[in-house]
Design a protein around this motif. Structure first.
Motif, mmCIF file in Angstrom:
data_model
loop_
_atom_site.group_PDB
_atom_site.id
_atom_site.type_symbol
_atom_site.label_atom_id
_atom_site.label_comp_id
_atom_site.label_asym_id
_atom_site.label_seq_id
_atom_site.Cartn_x
_atom_site.Cartn_y
_atom_site.Cartn_z
ATOM 1 N N THR A 1 0.845 -1.199 0.000
ATOM 2 C CA THR A 1 0.000 0.000 0.000
ATOM 3 C C THR A 1 0.880 1.249 0.000
ATOM 4 O OG1 THR A 1 -1.713 -1.160 1.256
ATOM 5 C CG2 THR A 1 -1.803 1.249 1.237
ATOM 6 N N PRO A 2 0.897 2.002 -1.085
ATOM 7 C CA PRO A 2 1.653 3.259 -1.075
ATOM 8 C C PRO A 2 0.956 4.285 -0.184
ATOM 9 C CG PRO A 2 0.359 3.095 -3.078
ATOM 10 C CD PRO A 2 0.161 1.790 -2.342
ATOM 11 N N PHE A 3 1.690 5.269 0.254
ATOM 12 C CA PHE A 3 1.065 6.311 1.068
ATOM 13 C C PHE A 3 1.774 7.633 0.857
ATOM 14 C CE2 PHE A 3 4.280 4.427 3.869
ATOM 15 C CZ PHE A 3 4.916 5.549 4.393
ATOM 16 N N THR A 4 1.134 8.680 1.351
ATOM 17 C CA THR A 4 1.654 10.036 1.235
ATOM 18 C C THR A 4 2.008 10.549 2.616
ATOM 19 O OG1 THR A 4 0.213 10.390 -0.674
ATOM 20 C CG2 THR A 4 1.169 12.345 0.346
ATOM 21 N N THR A 5 3.126 11.256 2.714
ATOM 22 C CA THR A 5 3.546 11.827 3.989
ATOM 23 C C THR A 5 4.092 13.234 3.753
ATOM 24 O OG1 THR A 5 4.842 11.405 6.000
ATOM 25 C CG2 THR A 5 5.901 10.903 3.892
ATOM 26 N N VAL A 6 4.460 13.876 4.840
ATOM 27 C CA VAL A 6 4.970 15.247 4.791
ATOM 28 C C VAL A 6 6.319 15.279 5.491
ATOM 29 C CG1 VAL A 6 4.577 17.618 5.561
ATOM 30 C CG2 VAL A 6 2.664 16.247 4.726
ATOM 31 N N ALA A 7 7.271 16.013 4.940
ATOM 32 C CA ALA A 7 8.606 16.106 5.519
ATOM 33 C C ALA A 7 8.941 17.560 5.821
ATOM 34 C CB ALA A 7 9.644 15.512 4.576
ATOM 35 N N GLU A 8 9.583 17.767 6.963
ATOM 36 C CA GLU A 8 10.063 19.098 7.327
ATOM 37 C C GLU A 8 11.169 19.514 6.371
ATOM 38 O OE1 GLU A 8 12.214 21.257 11.201
ATOM 39 O OE2 GLU A 8 11.665 19.142 11.258
#
Length: 302
Positions: free
Chosen positions: A139-146
């Motif tokens: 399952t691919p997913f989306t995240t956020v990086a500083e």
């Protein structure tokens, strides 16, 4: 780019190029050696880690806090050694490197098609958990990086996480929230590290008996998209296998203003994080100020 920035980028580049090629037992010993050296130096990060542990483990004396901070630095360096090596791990090594409990909360949520938000604190190795999701669950997913400084270091982190199967959005800028919302409305998965507010406009919560700010994003996304909000906590034990737990979903309150609902949901998220941190404080890698009284000492304890 300043000399310090170039040095920082070079050191991280050396880690990714060299550590990933070491035999695992050698990497483990190296990480522990570096952790112990850093702990003995008692720099600002170690001192802040101890101060944070003093809030998490009330009544702990100096000896206990020293034990915790030493274990905490070893856990922190285990995270880095694993992260440097993750790109070289085989799919089988990734699959066997993590054992989550109550996974049905996640798999049922994904099967429902409503989208799922996984929210985690800085416990153990969230990158390994993410790699396990993309490898074991496919399952691919989306995240956020500083956005890190220098920019080349940020680019390294983005490339590293994208190589593990993640879509990475920059934390700065207003487009990230809209992209996350679109992914969730399409039934996708979003993973957010959510125990430290980077915007200075987060939601206040009670956390280990004092006030702290945590990001409002997970609660707002759940309200706006109808996605399931699931807290996740992680920990290490004496084995090479990281453990974790997917907590029951945090529901959107049926009444109240958006701000009131956001506050209640973020508090529930903080409470779930606190259970995992209290059980495994040494695996909480919080080497920064978190509580409002520490960010602004003039306010004092609440």
């Amino acid at each position: 780019m300043s000399t310090a920035d170039r040095l920082t980028d070079a050191l991280y580049g050396l880690g990714w190029s060299t550590v990933k090629n070491l035999p695992e037992p050698v990497a483990v010993r190296l990480g522990r050696t570096i952790a112990d050296l850093a702990w003995k130096r008692r720099g600002k990060g170690v001192q802040r880690l101890e101060a944070n542990y003093a809030r998490v483990v009330p009544g702990a004396g100096p000896e206990r806090l020293a034990e915790l901070s030493r274990a905490g630095m070893r856990s922190y360096l285990r995270y880095w050694m694993e992260s440097f090596r993750l790109p070289a791990w085989s799919p089988e090594r990734v699959r066997t490197g993590f054992q989550p409990k109550d996974l049905h909360h996640l798999t049922d949520g994904l099967a429902s098609g409503r989208g799922v938000i996984l929210a985690l604190p800085h416990l153990a190795n969230w990158d390994l958990a993410g790699a396990w999701v993309t490898t074991e669950l496919r399952t691919p997913f989306t995240t956020v990086a500083e956005r890190l400084k220098p920019e080349t270091l940020y680019d390294r982190f983005v490339a590293y996480r994208e190589g593990l199967g993640m879509e990475v959005l920059p934390h700065s800028g207003g487009s990230a929230f809209g992209t996350l919302a679109r992914r969730l409305r399409d039934g996708g998965l979003v993973c957010l590290v959510a125990d430290r507010d980077l915007s200075a406009s987060g939601t206040e919560v009670d956390f280990f008996g004092d006030r702290a700010r945590m990001p409002a994003g997970p609660a707002l996304l759940a309200q706006q998209t109808g996605a399931l909000l699931l807290p996740v906590t992680l920990w290490y034990d004496d084995s090479p296998v990281m453990k974790g737990r997917v907590h029951p979903p945090i529901e959107v309150p049926p009444s109240g203003t958006r701000a009131e609902r956001t506050s209640a949901m973020t508090q529930s998220l903080a409470d779930a994080f606190a259970t995992g941190i209290a059980e495994h404080p040494e695996d909480w890698h919080m080497l920064q100020r978190l509580w409002i009284a520490d960010l602004d000492p003039t306010k004092g304890p609440s």
